[in-house]
Design a protein around this motif. Structure first.
Motif, mmCIF file in Angstrom:
data_model
loop_
_atom_site.group_PDB
_atom_site.id
_atom_site.type_symbol
_atom_site.label_atom_id
_atom_site.label_comp_id
_atom_site.label_asym_id
_atom_site.label_seq_id
_atom_site.Cartn_x
_atom_site.Cartn_y
_atom_site.Cartn_z
ATOM 1 N N PHE A 295 -13.263 -23.329 -28.609
ATOM 2 C CA PHE A 295 -14.370 -24.270 -29.388
ATOM 3 C C PHE A 295 -13.072 -24.985 -30.397
ATOM 4 O O PHE A 295 -12.178 -25.170 -30.173
ATOM 5 C CB PHE A 295 -14.419 -22.251 -30.511
ATOM 6 C CG PHE A 295 -14.911 -21.923 -30.315
ATOM 7 C CD1 PHE A 295 -16.615 -22.215 -30.396
ATOM 8 C CD2 PHE A 295 -14.520 -20.532 -30.118
ATOM 9 C CE1 PHE A 295 -17.538 -20.651 -29.784
ATOM 10 C CE2 PHE A 295 -16.004 -19.337 -29.435
ATOM 11 C CZ PHE A 295 -17.168 -19.746 -29.641
ATOM 12 N N GLY B 108 -17.090 -23.651 -26.976
ATOM 13 C CA GLY B 108 -18.791 -22.499 -26.478
ATOM 14 C C GLY B 108 -19.229 -22.387 -25.744
ATOM 15 O O GLY B 108 -20.144 -21.355 -24.934
ATOM 16 N N CYS C 274 -21.446 -19.970 -30.459
ATOM 17 C CA CYS C 274 -20.703 -20.930 -31.677
ATOM 18 C C CYS C 274 -20.125 -20.056 -32.383
ATOM 19 O O CYS C 274 -20.200 -18.608 -32.669
ATOM 20 C CB CYS C 274 -21.627 -21.596 -32.700
ATOM 21 S SG CYS C 274 -22.770 -23.246 -32.576
ATOM 22 N N GLU C 275 -18.573 -20.258 -32.658
ATOM 23 C CA GLU C 275 -17.479 -19.148 -33.316
ATOM 24 C C GLU C 275 -17.772 -18.676 -34.841
ATOM 25 O O GLU C 275 -18.713 -19.449 -35.964
ATOM 26 C CB GLU C 275 -16.510 -20.055 -33.371
ATOM 27 C CG GLU C 275 -16.127 -20.686 -34.788
ATOM 28 C CD GLU C 275 -14.853 -21.858 -34.116
ATOM 29 O OE1 GLU C 275 -13.788 -21.047 -34.303
ATOM 30 O OE2 GLU C 275 -14.584 -22.827 -34.847
ATOM 31 N N PRO D 244 -13.171 -17.257 -38.550
ATOM 32 C CA PRO D 244 -12.372 -17.045 -37.201
ATOM 33 C C PRO D 244 -11.258 -16.650 -37.457
ATOM 34 O O PRO D 244 -10.605 -17.748 -38.067
ATOM 35 C CB PRO D 244 -12.860 -17.617 -36.033
ATOM 36 C CG PRO D 244 -12.544 -19.036 -36.785
ATOM 37 C CD PRO D 244 -13.489 -19.510 -38.292
ATOM 38 N N TYR E 189 -7.843 -16.913 -32.984
ATOM 39 C CA TYR E 189 -9.031 -17.420 -31.724
ATOM 40 C C TYR E 189 -9.279 -18.310 -30.549
ATOM 41 O O TYR E 189 -9.694 -19.274 -30.839
ATOM 42 C CB TYR E 189 -10.153 -17.973 -32.882
ATOM 43 C CG TYR E 189 -11.895 -16.790 -32.380
ATOM 44 C CD1 TYR E 189 -12.172 -15.090 -32.620
ATOM 45 C CD2 TYR E 189 -12.967 -17.327 -32.460
ATOM 46 C CE1 TYR E 189 -13.846 -14.642 -32.609
ATOM 47 C CE2 TYR E 189 -14.168 -17.154 -32.491
ATOM 48 C CZ TYR E 189 -14.238 -15.667 -32.214
ATOM 49 O OH TYR E 189 -15.678 -14.908 -32.032
ATOM 50 N N SER F 5 -9.480 -21.450 -28.345
ATOM 51 C CA SER F 5 -10.152 -22.853 -29.440
ATOM 52 C C SER F 5 -9.309 -23.816 -27.897
ATOM 53 O O SER F 5 -8.737 -23.417 -27.708
ATOM 54 C CB SER F 5 -9.793 -23.416 -31.227
ATOM 55 O OG SER F 5 -8.085 -23.372 -30.485
ATOM 56 N N SER G 195 -14.558 -13.542 -22.222
ATOM 57 C CA SER G 195 -15.640 -12.727 -23.360
ATOM 58 C C SER G 195 -14.822 -11.776 -23.677
ATOM 59 O O SER G 195 -15.584 -10.675 -24.445
ATOM 60 C CB SER G 195 -17.604 -12.753 -23.334
ATOM 61 O OG SER G 195 -17.643 -11.775 -21.835
ATOM 62 N N VAL H 283 -12.289 -11.309 -29.234
ATOM 63 C CA VAL H 283 -13.643 -12.255 -29.299
ATOM 64 C C VAL H 283 -14.152 -10.709 -29.664
ATOM 65 O O VAL H 283 -15.880 -11.385 -29.827
ATOM 66 C CB VAL H 283 -13.855 -12.548 -27.560
ATOM 67 C CG1 VAL H 283 -15.547 -13.108 -27.601
ATOM 68 C CG2 VAL H 283 -13.012 -13.762 -27.579
ATOM 69 N N ARG I 121 -14.166 -10.051 -33.254
ATOM 70 C CA ARG I 121 -15.538 -11.265 -33.880
ATOM 71 C C ARG I 121 -16.121 -11.549 -33.124
ATOM 72 O O ARG I 121 -16.001 -12.670 -32.503
ATOM 73 C CB ARG I 121 -14.395 -12.367 -34.599
ATOM 74 C CG ARG I 121 -13.748 -11.331 -35.734
ATOM 75 C CD ARG I 121 -14.217 -10.571 -37.048
ATOM 76 N NE ARG I 121 -14.797 -11.696 -37.170
ATOM 77 C CZ ARG I 121 -14.753 -12.895 -38.612
ATOM 78 N NH1 ARG I 121 -13.106 -12.853 -38.551
ATOM 79 N NH2 ARG I 121 -14.859 -13.926 -39.275
ATOM 80 N N PRO J 259 -18.796 -14.303 -31.356
ATOM 81 C CA PRO J 259 -18.757 -15.568 -31.468
ATOM 82 C C PRO J 259 -20.827 -15.222 -30.973
ATOM 83 O O PRO J 259 -21.574 -14.073 -30.240
ATOM 84 C CB PRO J 259 -18.256 -16.681 -30.571
ATOM 85 C CG PRO J 259 -18.785 -16.023 -29.477
ATOM 86 C CD PRO J 259 -18.188 -14.606 -29.412
#
Length: 237
Positions: free
Chosen positions: A167, A173, A196-197, A201, A205, A207, A214, A219, A222, A224
């Motif tokens: 992200f 994403g 979308c995050e 986060p 996370y 980025s 995934s 991930v 939390r 996305p």
């Protein structure tokens, strides 16, 4: 969330670049992806049997119960959509995508966030090629993809974990490799899927301009959610 929504052509470019990088530098954790050919290179298909063309059904239908595939055909024109849904339901639009990209297309139900569909056009600018829907939409794709699905739910649809871009940048994403699952780019429902995050986060996370799986613990903890997806009409049956 401060992100730039992608257009279908922009995402296709990103997926192609990601595939090339994986071919040049093989990774044991990530299998090469098979990116969809550019919709602009294909010719429009005839309408699928059973496609409803009467405005009465379309106007009364609940988008959450209706497939995106049943609303627009790759053989449609601006005029056929006006006849089917009414003059006020379709408008011409210039789309602004990632990295300053622009394209002329059409919008269905522009004033109804739950029903809005962005229609990108083929190379000739006469027929729909990819469709795109954004946050607030209640449309769903025939394979079950819809706005609001978590990455865990998306894994379940795919039948296995997948790979997406980190992200915080224009292509953040974007799912780039379904790892041969049911949502793979050679399926009948080819189209981009953007995550979308979550809010606030953690620092670790995913980025940046890198790819992530995934099934990473952070991930999974939390997940996305799907905030944009599309459909390449030239690939549907």
């Amino acid at each position: 969330m401060g992100r730039t929504l992608l257009g279908p052509f922009a995402l296709t470019t990103y997926v192609l670049l990601a595939a090339c990088q994986r071919v040049e530098t093989p990774s044991p954790a990530t299998a090469p992806s098979t990116a969809a050919p550019s919709p602009a290179a294909r010719q429009p298909r005839a309408p699928r049997p059973g496609l409803e063309t009467t405005p009465a059904r379309a106007a009364a239908s609940d988008p959450s119960q209706q497939r995106l595939e049943d609303i627009v055909s790759s053989a449609d024109t601006f005029d056929t959509l006006r006849v089917r849904y009414g003059d006020a339901a379709v408008a011409r639009k210039t789309f602004h995508g990632a990295e300053g990209a622009q394209a002329t297309g059409w919008v269905l139900f522009a004033n109804e966030p739950a029903r809005r569909i962005d229609i990108w056009l083929d190379e000739a600018g006469r027929h729909p090629a990819p469709l795109a829907v954004h946050p607030g939409s209640t449309w769903r794709r025939a394979d079950g993809v819809r706005i609001g699905l978590t990455s865990v739910e998306l894994e379940a649809l795919n039948g296995r974990p997948f790979v997406f871009a980190g992200f915080g940048w224009d292509y953040g994403g974007a799912v780039s490799d379904w790892q041969g699952g049911r949502l793979a780019q050679d399926s009948p429902f080819v189209g981009p899927v953007i995550l979308c995050e979550p809010a606030n986060p953690p620092e670790d996370y995913p980025s940046g301009d890198s790819e992530f799986r995934s099934d990473l613990p952070v991930v999974r903890k939390r997940p996305p959610t799907v905030c944009e997806f599309g459909l390449d009409l030239t690939s549907t049956h």
